[in-house]
Write a protein that holds these residues in place. Sequence first.
Motif, PDB file in Angstrom:
ATOM      1  N   PHE A   1       9.340  -0.240   0.804  1.00 54.53           N
ATOM      2  CA  PHE A   1       8.291   0.146  -0.235  1.00 54.53           C
ATOM      3  C   PHE A   1       8.604   1.070  -1.243  1.00 54.53           C
ATOM      4  O   PHE A   1       8.133   1.323  -2.427  1.00 54.53           O
ATOM      5  CB  PHE A   1       7.046   0.691   0.665  1.00 54.53           C
ATOM      6  N   HIS A   2       9.834   2.142  -0.847  1.00 58.26           N
ATOM      7  CA  HIS A   2      10.065   2.901  -2.039  1.00 58.26           C
ATOM      8  C   HIS A   2      10.760   2.538  -3.146  1.00 58.26           C
ATOM      9  O   HIS A   2      10.865   2.645  -4.197  1.00 58.26           O
ATOM     10  CB  HIS A   2      10.888   4.023  -1.302  1.00 58.26           C
ATOM     11  N   LEU A   3      11.822   1.456  -2.834  1.00 59.90           N
ATOM     12  CA  LEU A   3      12.168   0.561  -3.959  1.00 59.90           C
ATOM     13  C   LEU A   3      11.185  -0.238  -4.687  1.00 59.90           C
ATOM     14  O   LEU A   3      11.392   0.108  -5.956  1.00 59.90           O
ATOM     15  CB  LEU A   3      13.320  -0.282  -3.522  1.00 59.90           C
TER      16      LEU A   3
ATOM     17  N   ILE B   1       0.709  -1.255  -0.115  1.00 62.10           N
ATOM     18  CA  ILE B   1       0.078   0.027   0.091  1.00 62.10           C
ATOM     19  C   ILE B   1       0.824   1.366   0.011  1.00 62.10           C
ATOM     20  O   ILE B   1       0.544   2.348  -0.683  1.00 62.10           O
ATOM     21  CB  ILE B   1      -0.786  -0.130   1.238  1.00 62.10           C
ATOM     22  N   GLN B   2       2.023   1.244   0.825  1.00 63.62           N
ATOM     23  CA  GLN B   2       2.679   2.349   0.997  1.00 63.62           C
ATOM     24  C   GLN B   2       3.373   2.813  -0.595  1.00 63.62           C
ATOM     25  O   GLN B   2       3.742   3.769  -0.985  1.00 63.62           O
ATOM     26  CB  GLN B   2       3.960   2.190   2.111  1.00 63.62           C
TER      27      GLN B   2
ATOM     28  N   VAL C   1       2.459  -7.517  -8.250  1.00 61.88           N
ATOM     29  CA  VAL C   1       3.350  -7.103  -7.065  1.00 61.88           C
ATOM     30  C   VAL C   1       2.864  -8.306  -6.314  1.00 61.88           C
ATOM     31  O   VAL C   1       2.049  -8.853  -5.828  1.00 61.88           O
ATOM     32  CB  VAL C   1       3.012  -5.792  -6.633  1.00 61.88           C
ATOM     33  N   LEU C   2       4.397  -8.479  -5.406  1.00 60.47           N
ATOM     34  CA  LEU C   2       4.147  -9.517  -4.264  1.00 60.47           C
ATOM     35  C   LEU C   2       5.204  -8.860  -3.416  1.00 60.47           C
ATOM     36  O   LEU C   2       6.393  -8.631  -3.633  1.00 60.47           O
ATOM     37  CB  LEU C   2       4.815 -10.796  -4.882  1.00 60.47           C
ATOM     38  N   SER C   3       4.731  -8.509  -2.247  1.00 65.01           N
ATOM     39  CA  SER C   3       5.288  -7.928  -1.041  1.00 65.01           C
ATOM     40  C   SER C   3       5.682  -8.743   0.065  1.00 65.01           C
ATOM     41  O   SER C   3       5.935  -8.389   1.258  1.00 65.01           O
ATOM     42  CB  SER C   3       4.926  -6.627  -0.623  1.00 65.01           C
TER      43      SER C   3
END
Length: 480
Positions: free
Chosen positions: A418-420, A303-304, A365-367
Amino acid sequence: MKICLISEGAYPYVTGGVSSWVQSMILNMPEHEFIVYSISAKDSKDITRKYELPSNLLELHDIFLGAHVDENIQAGKRYNITEEEKEAFLSLIGGREVNWSVLFQFFVDGRVDSILNFLASKDFFDIVQELCTKRFVHVPFTDMFWALRSMVLPLFLCIDQKMPEADLYHSVSTGYAGVLGALAKHQYNKPFLLTEHGIYTREREEEIIKADWIKGYFKDIWIDYFYSLSQCAYEHAERVTSLFEGSRQIQMELGCPAEKTSIIANGIDVDKFHIQNRNQKVTGIHIGAIVRVVPIKDIKTMIQSFSIVQQEIQDSYFYIIGPYEEDEEYYEECIEMADSLGIRNIVFTGAVDVQEYLEFLDILVLSSISEGQPLVILEGLAMEIPFVATDVGSCAELLLGKYDSFGQSGTIVPVMHFHLMANDIISLANDPKRRKEYGRNGRERVTSLYTLPGMIEKYNRLYKEVNRNGRHRLSVERTV
């Protein structure tokens, strides 16, 4: 052949990679009969089946650990445990080599009328007292008693069950499922096979380190305890499979003999994924995540990153595709975070037909904080959709092509950065040519190396080998 699959916290009550794998195994091996033994932490009233049971699934045995909390307890009983049995209990908690045969036989003999009674018995009191006296002298007895009770309660409830009889037992993880596979081998002297989709011990260790409810000096005890459960499974299993080489290396580091290990990668039915149905939307960038909304998938990092993406790409849309009922509190926290960040065009779809989304998504996306070999990556690549994923499990192998020549099919970022993740999503969103190249590479990799028929053939071969060797071993033991 009658095969008993032992699953913890998954099939048939939770959707996801492991449950899908179990369903695929049963459906695609119609020549075998299956029994599923399912362990759930919840009460039977709180869950519903998510899968239609195949016709060759003969029996479904459940143990709902939450159903036992309301039992009446008779405290202060004696169970006349022997010195050898006492030592086995002490070693389970004391970080030494565990005599599992003695522990198994203690419960198999039927001497325990109730696990809750045993944990309130004078015998268990004496075990805790000895541990405090000899090993944990600085830990208050009351704290130790209740901590150890909560630690061993699920394990003892599992061991106290009568396992169904089968020709072969196949646990889908270590932990409680792995111990039950070892128990079945002890009870019936039949072969036991272990498959790890993720490294259960490492996942529990991460959870324990972060847990607020476990006091600092108990964290090491809990971690050592779960390592003991894994050792039990590794020790008793004839063969131990993993999904990729990195996982196999960790199994050996944890004490699994190298000669027991092998790799059988996940596979998908590629024929179900029709790239001709791809119909990308005319406007906007459409980004999706096929995922259960639970903490280990780290939806908050996703989300971020989406928040940053939306600042750069106004016409962007985010779809978090998957069930959110499993952890409703976490789901609400994710909703609140999205609202507080002012994210527009974000949708939590719940359980839906994933294929409909695979037909138009531009990026997946997978986090996750931890993974094995995610089926969702295989499925996304089969539809030629590039991925941005965290560096967990086999994600780098699938997306960077470490061991093949098919080329890159996505990018990898560190966990929780999250920024990367946002930077890589933005870069792919602005480069349609690279998205197409990555997607094409991914489909070639999946269709060559990760097909369902290939996976089923390897497990079938392993079943026959283990069962044949097991029969030979058993006949020798009977002769002796």
